[in-house]
Design a protein around this motif. Sequence first.
Motif, PDB file in Angstrom:
ATOM      1  N   PRO A 251      31.951 -49.755 -45.933  1.00 16.02           N
ATOM      2  CA  PRO A 251      32.970 -49.927 -44.896  1.00 16.02           C
ATOM      3  C   PRO A 251      32.339 -50.232 -43.533  1.00 16.02           C
ATOM      4  O   PRO A 251      31.306 -49.659 -43.172  1.00 16.02           O
ATOM      5  N   LEU A 252      32.957 -51.118 -42.810  1.00 13.24           N
ATOM      6  CA  LEU A 252      32.527 -51.446 -41.452  1.00 13.24           C
ATOM      7  C   LEU A 252      33.621 -50.983 -40.487  1.00 13.24           C
ATOM      8  O   LEU A 252      34.794 -50.956 -40.847  1.00 13.24           O
ATOM      9  N   PRO A 253      33.229 -50.651 -39.269  1.00 13.81           N
ATOM     10  CA  PRO A 253      34.244 -50.152 -38.332  1.00 13.81           C
ATOM     11  C   PRO A 253      35.168 -51.238 -37.784  1.00 13.81           C
ATOM     12  O   PRO A 253      36.210 -50.942 -37.221  1.00 13.81           O
ATOM     13  N   GLY A 254      34.815 -52.508 -37.945  1.00  9.53           N
ATOM     14  CA  GLY A 254      35.674 -53.568 -37.415  1.00  9.53           C
ATOM     15  C   GLY A 254      35.145 -54.904 -37.863  1.00  9.53           C
ATOM     16  O   GLY A 254      34.181 -54.986 -38.636  1.00  9.53           O
TER      17      GLY A 254
ATOM     18  N   PHE B 127      37.589 -53.644 -42.853  1.00 11.07           N
ATOM     19  CA  PHE B 127      36.471 -54.558 -43.009  1.00 11.07           C
ATOM     20  C   PHE B 127      35.369 -53.906 -43.834  1.00 11.07           C
ATOM     21  O   PHE B 127      35.103 -52.709 -43.699  1.00 11.07           O
ATOM     22  N   THR B 128      34.759 -54.710 -44.666  1.00  9.23           N
ATOM     23  CA  THR B 128      33.781 -54.203 -45.618  1.00  9.23           C
ATOM     24  C   THR B 128      32.634 -55.196 -45.742  1.00  9.23           C
ATOM     25  O   THR B 128      32.850 -56.410 -45.669  1.00  9.23           O
ATOM     26  N   LEU B 129      31.433 -54.665 -45.898  1.00 10.07           N
ATOM     27  CA  LEU B 129      30.273 -55.514 -46.186  1.00 10.07           C
ATOM     28  C   LEU B 129      29.987 -55.446 -47.692  1.00 10.07           C
ATOM     29  O   LEU B 129      29.872 -54.357 -48.249  1.00 10.07           O
TER      30      LEU B 129
ATOM     31  N   ALA C  58      28.073 -62.128 -37.896  1.00 10.17           N
ATOM     32  CA  ALA C  58      27.155 -62.357 -39.004  1.00 10.17           C
ATOM     33  C   ALA C  58      26.329 -61.102 -39.248  1.00 10.17           C
ATOM     34  O   ALA C  58      26.430 -60.118 -38.525  1.00 10.17           O
ATOM     35  N   ALA C  59      25.498 -61.163 -40.273  1.00 11.57           N
ATOM     36  CA  ALA C  59      24.571 -60.078 -40.547  1.00 11.57           C
ATOM     37  C   ALA C  59      23.190 -60.680 -40.765  1.00 11.57           C
ATOM     38  O   ALA C  59      23.046 -61.888 -40.936  1.00 11.57           O
TER      39      ALA C  59
ATOM     40  N   ARG D 259      37.664 -59.018 -44.796  1.00 11.49           N
ATOM     41  CA  ARG D 259      38.797 -58.174 -44.425  1.00 11.49           C
ATOM     42  C   ARG D 259      39.626 -57.928 -45.674  1.00 11.49           C
ATOM     43  O   ARG D 259      39.952 -58.857 -46.405  1.00 11.49           O
ATOM     44  N   ASP D 260      39.973 -56.644 -45.911  1.00 11.90           N
ATOM     45  CA  ASP D 260      40.826 -56.309 -47.046  1.00 11.90           C
ATOM     46  C   ASP D 260      42.270 -56.565 -46.679  1.00 11.90           C
ATOM     47  O   ASP D 260      42.607 -56.783 -45.529  1.00 11.90           O
ATOM     48  N   ARG D 261      43.132 -56.424 -47.716  1.00 12.70           N
ATOM     49  CA  ARG D 261      44.569 -56.598 -47.467  1.00 12.70           C
ATOM     50  C   ARG D 261      45.094 -55.575 -46.471  1.00 12.70           C
ATOM     51  O   ARG D 261      46.049 -55.836 -45.768  1.00 12.70           O
ATOM     52  N   ASP D 262      44.482 -54.404 -46.437  1.00 11.70           N
ATOM     53  CA  ASP D 262      44.981 -53.403 -45.497  1.00 11.70           C
ATOM     54  C   ASP D 262      44.216 -53.460 -44.179  1.00 11.70           C
ATOM     55  O   ASP D 262      44.167 -52.485 -43.439  1.00 11.70           O
TER      56      ASP D 262
END
Lengths: 314, 354
Positions: free
Chosen positions: B60-63, B44-46, B67-68, B38-41
């Motif tokens: 970028p992830l939608p939420g 969510f990102t992989l 796990a992956a 999770r970024d500061r803003d």
Amino acid sequence: MIRILVFMLAASPAFADVDAVIDRHVLPRVETFAAASGRLADTPCEVDALKPAFVDAATAWAGMSHLTLGPVETLGRGRSILFWPDTRDATGRGLRLLIGQGETAWTPDAIATASVAARGLGALERLLYERDAQPCDLTLALTADLAASAAAIRDGWTSEFADLMRTAGAPDNTRFLAPEEVEAAFYTSLVTGLEFLIEQRLGAPLNTYDDPRPLRAELRRADLSAPMIAAQIEALLELTRQLGPAPDAEKSLTDALMRARAIDDPSLAGVADPMARAPIAAIQSLLGAARRQIESEIGTKMGITAGFNALDGD
Amino acid sequence: MQGRRSFLRGCGAALATCAAPTLTWADVGAPVLLAAARDRDDRFTLYGINRQLDICFRIPLPGRGHAAAAHPARPEAVAFARRPGTFALVIDCSAGVVRQRLDAPPGRHFYGHGAYIDDGAVLVTTENAFDTGKGQLGLWDTTAGYRRIGEIASGGIGPHEIVRLPGTQTLAVANGGIRTHPDRAREKLNLATMRPNLTYVNDGQLVAQVTLPRDLRQASIRHLSARADGAVAMAMQWQGPDDQVVPLLGIHRAGQAIDLRSADDTLQRRLDGYAGSVAWSGDGTRVAITSPRGGVAHIFGDDPAPTVLARSDVCGVAAFAGDFAFTDGLGGMLTPVGLRRMAVAWDNHLVPIV
């Protein structure tokens, strides 16, 4: 420790004065608890002398119980200093077991390996306020065990953990990769301390209006439930001032502290009475406000992400 | 004209691989770890991270996910929604986009983990058939656009992590034992009767199953790591009385009883009854469990007592070089080649690309 070569990203400027928090908040409080526990351990087995020393040690613990980071957790001491909340009466059962085991179990060494529920302030409260400090050997073993824990916590801070915090970002420091992690740790202590006050120290006896639980109040036999609350609010106000400025939160905490000190019901038995309950519930509300104000006045500035995984639980 | 025809004929057998040149993980910077954050803003990102701890890609992830799973050959990953999620996303790590959404069939939800078998031809997902509470493994054909091709029983309730034993087609499944229903969030419906197990599945058949000793039946087996020789490390989450201190790591070798590993009570208590992830070291000599609640990782080698790594909100752990990489909610990444700190909160799991 895993072998780690070092590479650090540049740290952003620190927001709070970490040295000041350590020197003016943490170290005095761990020293106060160690000293009070030491005096309790030095007290002979006379219940009238033990009780005031016990009160000092218990309230000194309330004044640092939010500092679970560092030695308290490393040494696993928190629960063995005060096993509370204790909804299953593990302290009562553990203590009966210890008493039943006889005097071979009543030495500091034996106590150190006993169930945590039968150690610390909770067990001592039962002995002092329900059993006239008898058997004496057990009482003295428990006070010695408590003093040893308190001294180990103080020593852990002064010999290692304070330095670990002051050297955040140093090459071999995996505990704190940057000064802002130290701030975040103190912020977490502040917020979890407040939540413990709201949900446990106040919340356990208050429970709900229709189902109050006065018997769940902390150290109620010793009439310490309200004094423990006041002592913790005072400590959290002190920490808030050092992590701040947070004028709104400081105002809420100051107000809550004044009200906690004014409560004329040290065991919080009044939670079951609609009239006596109101001022106790008011403290809880003020602390809830302080919790939110701390988040907006301190947390957002720090960019805190504490507990991201700890709270997920999967 | 002739040329075009033969090209089309040649592609007939494997249209998917012809449609785009066949890429490998090396083509996207040779990442060895996948980690969501999770970024500061609050976005969510992989991330793909290579051996030098450089970031190979960020998608970028939608939420928030759980796990992956990393495809063994193609630069492709499947990210699962948090439990009880009903979708998973197939991510094209070369184009940096979400390519497809996998929806759990009616009556099923995902538990947040999956594994590839058959050289990546099939993705296997852990699922809850929530009206019966039966654990299922969903099978998806990755060569046919991740078409659902069937499901098999997981051998228990609440299957969570699933891993393939290296060099085999055998899957190890952690059946956590806890029954949940999506209508009741994460409420645990059967704590009094739960009986978790570790199940091995091969070619659709349950081939072996082991359980913990009876007094640990409330230790939910959740997360797994398999060593090259097939030894499976399992991390547990204790659902019993909180004044009880129990082992949270077990190691299973085929045909043997589970070998339980624990620190002394004082250290063990700090884990707060909760291990969030588990991994073998890259050289296979040690195994680590993480406890974000305790802010500590325990690393077990030959000694009975673990080495302790204190790190707030530590949860992700994976083999890295001969050692480990750890990630935490403060943005720390601790590895044998260096310490990194980023302005993100690393999510629960660190996924090795192997």
